[in-house]
Design an enzyme around this catalytic site. Sequence first.
Site, PDB file in Angstrom:
ATOM      1  N   VAL A 265      -8.691   1.972   0.949  1.00 19.10           N
ATOM      2  CA  VAL A 265      -8.712   0.552   1.294  1.00 19.10           C
ATOM      3  C   VAL A 265     -10.147   0.185   1.662  1.00 19.10           C
ATOM      4  CG1 VAL A 265      -7.833  -1.272   2.794  1.00 19.10           C
ATOM      5  CG2 VAL A 265      -6.343   0.628   2.143  1.00 19.10           C
TER       6      VAL A 265
ATOM      7  N   ASP B 291       9.879   1.211   6.283  1.00 15.47           N
ATOM      8  CA  ASP B 291       8.784   2.010   6.830  1.00 15.47           C
ATOM      9  C   ASP B 291       8.145   1.289   8.011  1.00 15.47           C
ATOM     10  OD1 ASP B 291       7.297   4.317   6.940  1.00 15.47           O
ATOM     11  OD2 ASP B 291       5.857   3.720   5.413  1.00 15.47           O
TER      12      ASP B 291
ATOM     13  N   GLY C 119      -5.132   6.586  -2.543  1.00 16.62           N
ATOM     14  CA  GLY C 119      -6.308   5.763  -2.788  1.00 16.62           C
ATOM     15  C   GLY C 119      -7.002   5.343  -1.507  1.00 16.62           C
TER      16      GLY C 119
END
Length: 371
Positions: free
Chosen positions: A88, A193, A86
Amino acid sequence: MNPPNLGGRRMHPKFKLAKPMTLSQLGTFSSPFANFAKYVDPSGRLNFHGKAILHASGVDFTNGNSYKINMNELMLLEELGKGQYGVVQKVHHVPTNVTMAMKEIRLELDQTKLNQILMELDVLHKSTSPFIVEFYGAFFIDCVYYCMEYMDAGSLDKLYGDGVPESVLAKMALAMVKGLKFLKDELSIIHRDVKPTNVLVNTKGDVKLCDFGVSGQLEQSLAKTNIGCQSYMAPERITTAEASTYTVQSDIWSLGLSLVELALGRYPYGGGKFDSVFAQLSAIVSGEPPELPADKFSQDCRDFVAKCLNKVPTERPTYGQLLDTPWLQKYETEKVDMAGWVQDALDAKNQRILLQQQMEQAQLAEQHPMA
């Protein structure tokens, strides 16, 4: 501080976009709801059983917290970034006059990604730390949208240039360690991460962690499954025999590697030294850990990084022990002009972008000279 009125009661739209924009214009498209029947009910609500319900007007968590926010209250400003799942967007929330970052996650995804969406929402709304981006709300219209604190200088990977000075590096390390310690102590979460891309900074000089989609719950100090960016994984996560279970000490390796990258201005296992990902990962597992140069960094700083990059996970320090090191103890109280460094880094970044654009234009002119 959270913007007022985002939680606890419904807000009525007070603003309509000057130019109506459909979701398709935002780069979204209708999801194959048949694949998500157990999650999406006929009213169009996304139901994560036992955790949260997302709908067009906000998100309701089963612990009683509700955040009311919807698309009609948002003015779209610009795209900040685009990923595999997607976009931002930088948005302005009109009722509260707050600028936010709105993350869009498309739903043509598998079970793993749905779990990651829920994990990030869960971590964000439970996090009350100055070292983790604030959560302002979420809603669901074909895609999941969640709104977070807008960090106007972006991620550290775009700012470190040729490397950051030791004082700035120390303040970054302090923020990262405190953020990771909060996740572990308060939420029993391992980030999984940790890397410069997932550390954001603003022009006030604040440094905060983000991106918790692959974070995992700790069970008796162990996290199971091997998720995250391989380039920053600890050696024990890469080796097949030990990848299934690892402790929070794996995040400490990733922290150390990130600090080396920020200090040197380059990823320490990159730069064309390895002809394949396999060679790169083999170097992480079998080679000597990277070090900081003695002519540029103090012995306390070099010792701190060396502790993080110990190849034996049980010999890496805890977050509490890292905060007690002479290096971080020194910079806990020492003032550093972080805002000044951020502004200089932004100026240098913009200059690099300008030079790159000029080079591309020159190359284009050479390829297509005017008749």
